[in-house]
Write a protein that holds these residues in place. Sequence first.
Motif, PDB file in Angstrom:
ATOM      1  N   ALA A 283       0.868  -1.182   0.000  1.00 48.71           N
ATOM      2  CA  ALA A 283       0.000   0.000   0.000  1.00 48.71           C
ATOM      3  C   ALA A 283       0.901   1.227   0.000  1.00 48.71           C
ATOM      4  O   ALA A 283       1.677   1.440   0.935  1.00 48.71           O
ATOM      5  CB  ALA A 283      -0.915  -0.004   1.221  1.00 48.71           C
ATOM      6  N   ILE A 284       0.803   2.041  -1.048  1.00 49.38           N
ATOM      7  CA  ILE A 284       1.684   3.203  -1.216  1.00 49.38           C
ATOM      8  C   ILE A 284       0.992   4.441  -0.648  1.00 49.38           C
ATOM      9  O   ILE A 284      -0.099   4.818  -1.092  1.00 49.38           O
ATOM     10  CB  ILE A 284       2.016   3.444  -2.701  1.00 49.38           C
ATOM     11  N   ALA A 285       1.629   5.065   0.335  1.00 46.17           N
ATOM     12  CA  ALA A 285       1.122   6.310   0.910  1.00 46.17           C
ATOM     13  C   ALA A 285       2.008   7.462   0.448  1.00 46.17           C
ATOM     14  O   ALA A 285       3.233   7.316   0.352  1.00 46.17           O
ATOM     15  CB  ALA A 285       1.105   6.235   2.436  1.00 46.17           C
ATOM     16  N   LYS A 286       1.389   8.598   0.173  1.00 41.37           N
ATOM     17  CA  LYS A 286       2.159   9.744  -0.303  1.00 41.37           C
ATOM     18  C   LYS A 286       2.454  10.709   0.841  1.00 41.37           C
ATOM     19  O   LYS A 286       1.816  10.683   1.896  1.00 41.37           O
ATOM     20  CB  LYS A 286       1.389  10.476  -1.414  1.00 41.37           C
ATOM     21  N   GLU A 287       3.453  11.565   0.615  1.00 33.87           N
ATOM     22  CA  GLU A 287       3.755  12.617   1.570  1.00 33.87           C
ATOM     23  C   GLU A 287       2.636  13.655   1.561  1.00 33.87           C
ATOM     24  O   GLU A 287       1.927  13.807   0.561  1.00 33.87           O
ATOM     25  CB  GLU A 287       5.091  13.271   1.230  1.00 33.87           C
ATOM     26  N   SER A 288       2.493  14.381   2.659  1.00 31.77           N
ATOM     27  CA  SER A 288       1.364  15.308   2.784  1.00 31.77           C
ATOM     28  C   SER A 288       1.392  16.403   1.729  1.00 31.77           C
ATOM     29  O   SER A 288       0.342  16.879   1.297  1.00 31.77           O
ATOM     30  CB  SER A 288       1.357  15.932   4.182  1.00 31.77           C
ATOM     31  N   VAL A 289       2.592  16.821   1.300  1.00 30.30           N
ATOM     32  CA  VAL A 289       2.683  17.910   0.316  1.00 30.30           C
ATOM     33  C   VAL A 289       2.765  17.385  -1.109  1.00 30.30           C
ATOM     34  O   VAL A 289       2.821  18.172  -2.054  1.00 30.30           O
ATOM     35  CB  VAL A 289       3.904  18.813   0.616  1.00 30.30           C
ATOM     36  N   ALA A 290       2.794  16.070  -1.272  1.00 30.44           N
ATOM     37  CA  ALA A 290       2.952  15.495  -2.609  1.00 30.44           C
ATOM     38  C   ALA A 290       1.637  15.494  -3.367  1.00 30.44           C
ATOM     39  O   ALA A 290       0.558  15.531  -2.778  1.00 30.44           O
ATOM     40  CB  ALA A 290       3.504  14.076  -2.513  1.00 30.44           C
ATOM     41  N   ASN A 291       1.746  15.438  -4.690  1.00 26.23           N
ATOM     42  CA  ASN A 291       0.588  15.405  -5.566  1.00 26.23           C
ATOM     43  C   ASN A 291       0.296  13.962  -5.968  1.00 26.23           C
ATOM     44  O   ASN A 291       1.200  13.204  -6.328  1.00 26.23           O
ATOM     45  CB  ASN A 291       0.858  16.251  -6.813  1.00 26.23           C
ATOM     46  N   THR A 292      -0.977  13.573  -5.888  1.00 28.46           N
ATOM     47  CA  THR A 292      -1.368  12.183  -6.125  1.00 28.46           C
ATOM     48  C   THR A 292      -0.951  11.703  -7.510  1.00 28.46           C
ATOM     49  O   THR A 292      -0.372  10.616  -7.659  1.00 28.46           O
ATOM     50  CB  THR A 292      -2.885  12.031  -5.955  1.00 28.46           C
TER      51      THR A 292
END
Length: 889
Positions: A283-292
């Motif tokens: 399951a890949i989670a992104k950083e809070s400031v990253a764009n999906t």
Amino acid sequence: MNPARFSLNRPVTTYMVALAVVLLGIVGFYKLKIDLLPDITFPVITVVTRYPGAGPEEVEEFVTKPIEEAAAIVEDLKSIRSISRDSLSVVTLEFEWGTDMDDAAFDTREKVDPVINWLPEDAHRPLISKMDPSTIMPVMELEVTGMEDMERLRKITDDIIKPELEKLEGVAAASIYGGLEREILVQLDRARLDAYGLSVGQIENVLRAENLNLPAGYTTEGTKEYTIRTIGQFQSVAEIADIAIGAHNGTAIRLRDVAQVKDTHKEIRSFARLNGQPCVALAIAKESVANTVEVSNAVHQGMKTLPEKLPAGVELQATFDQAEYIKQSLNNLYEAGIEGAILAVIIIFFFLAAVRNTLVVAVSIPMSLIATFVLMYFADMTLNIVTMGGLVLAIGRIVDDSIVVLENIHRHIEEGEPVIKAAISATSEVAMACTAATIATMAVFFPLLFVGGMVSEIFSSMALVVMFGLAASLVVALTLVPLLCSRLMAAPQSPTEAPSDCPRAFRAISRFVEKGLERFQQGFAWLTQWYLRAITWALGHRSITVAIAGGTFVISLMLMGLVGLEFFPATERNEVFVNVETPIGSSIEYTDQMTQKLEQIIQQTPEFQSVGAAGGELGAEAAMMMGMGGGGVNTATLYGKLTPRGQRERHTSEIQDDLRQKFAQVPGVTARFGEMGPGAMGGADIEVAISGDELPVLSRLGNEVMDEIADVPGLQDLDLNWRPGKPEYQVFIDRQKAGTLGITAHQVAATLQTLVRGTQQLTKYREAGEEYDIKVQAAEADRDWIETVKNATILSPYTGQVIPLTEIAHIKPAAGPTQINREERQRVVKVTASKSPDRALTDILKDVDARIKPLSHNWPQGYDYEFAGAEEDRREAFAGMGLALIMGI
């Protein structure tokens, strides 16, 4: 200064500015980030506290309540909710929209810190953090397949794939579940332990003491200094079995004498499959400031280089990708915008009846949009369904100013005025009117920036885009349109202007279009005459006209009550999520068996391309990311990927209805459809929150409500979030007898925990730079049934003898709550449901309320209900929209 005079006197400057705007707009458009929704800061803070070994009621009383009382005085607090479960308390603080969440977090920490000293001694320090749903939910789901050895496949995923993916820009974490993890298991023979007079604690202490590298300090030899370090870590599994754990009649007792040391895998408490085959999932989670979308693109690019680093046959594929839905949604809006612009140009052509005039007006659409992209880029906005919706909405209004200016210039030219002078004077005449009309339209959207709340967070970007577009269209209409008119309207023009030397086919088309325009103009002239007669009649019968208008207005207001309301409309997605639950107390084997039956049903449905399954104890992080709540062995999630909408006849909702009926025929399992990804954090469509003090009463009332509303049309996936307690055996220690023998409650609990569950985090076995758990546990025959557990023995420090558990304790079967929910510092249970697409949310809620209200009259004093979930969000959003509407008017 007249803008038209400036553009006509300085045409090169005007053209160059227009060209610069076009270039900046194209660059800005390609640099704009893409996402589903605008960047929304949710005003939520969570306080998570661990209290190991405590049950839900103890957690509620000694941890949750004190934290709630302390946090209740935090400034700008809107509501407070909490969950108390085994060993864990989660208090959720919701603030007013627009609150500075950095200040709120500091204030929360300041209020909660003094309470820490009053918490139980074993409770961990509360962890206070701002909640960002975009980082909790996975942006992608990857499946690793192609190998029967699931332990090796898990290791490949952990050692190669996970590090490579986490290197990618924007990726915060890649959580692994499924497969098998290596473990060194020390399986104790209780009979031999008792025979040698050894305890479980002794085995654990020896393993800890033997497996270490310990520095002894420094020594000098001449001019050199040396570090002295004792190397005691286990070098092989055989060495573990050979360690001495005691002595008997002068002979050393080895670990192998009382236990089997196995190089095996951890106990299976979870599973993951793809199309019925076992797999390892990430399951890949992104950083809070990253764009999906950028993260998704980076992962897909990284997946292209991974195969060369993997063993032959190992495959990696994405089964879930938020970016696909985002791109699909935006592509639909792109198409709608282009179609709208083309239709607008066609309609303009029919009314203006001239190609050149139409081209002049048509230029205002792309120029205004391109200028808007420039402003969006510098405002650090994203292209999402809200901003794109604003652009599509603005297209219909963008050409209005240009048409007014062009028509007035055309009129002046027909009156014999020179073209240049006509462009200047005609634009000057209508400039103030166009400016006033544009500003008035902008004023309608302006309040959305200031009403606050969720409406402002979501729709402020749309309001800005519409205002940017309208402002750009006004500038284009007052500068570029007069300049183009002075160049293109210098000579008389026919509707199609087909030169005589054009091909015959083109001249034929030109004549056909010209005849069509003539008939349209005739029809429009008739409509104009009819309109003039209607206006004449209305002016001659003013009282009747006003009465008709007033009556129409009143009837319209009355009809508003008949129109259903809901927060967000249902959307068509090429994916289906199913939350699976078996009865409390079910084993992982039973849950796996039931999940496979549902998988087979989905695989037999022709619209599905693939189906993935994950269940059991996935770990706290993975369980939360998968939307599986507690992630217990009685829960699972199914994810089905559908063929694209254009390649199937049925809508997603129709497929879900079909599956819902088939799932209902499988006994022993409950399946409910849900969501994962954007929009999944908003709660159920319908939530009836029943509040009160006593859990048994709340449970009874919740079941009454479920039975009463079960047949309300439009309700689906009805559920009660209260679960009966998982059956358990409670060990009550006779402290007097235990104290006489020197046995403590901790010693009893630790011994039972080791024998039954196995020692957690005892020590590590290190090999080739990797660490593996060494777990001490009783043989399966000694822990499989409660009667064998009763025969456990504990070593008495006073007598040196092993004492049977039954001599110092008695065991009783029991059941307690698995989870306690609270809202506004009061216990609640919730009846939840989703809505069918064919009924509006408010219509369903009216029927539900009509069923519950008579019931509530007979409820005990202090028990009440209210609607939450999507309805609560809808009321708040509509209040903000209503305020914005009033301010706009």
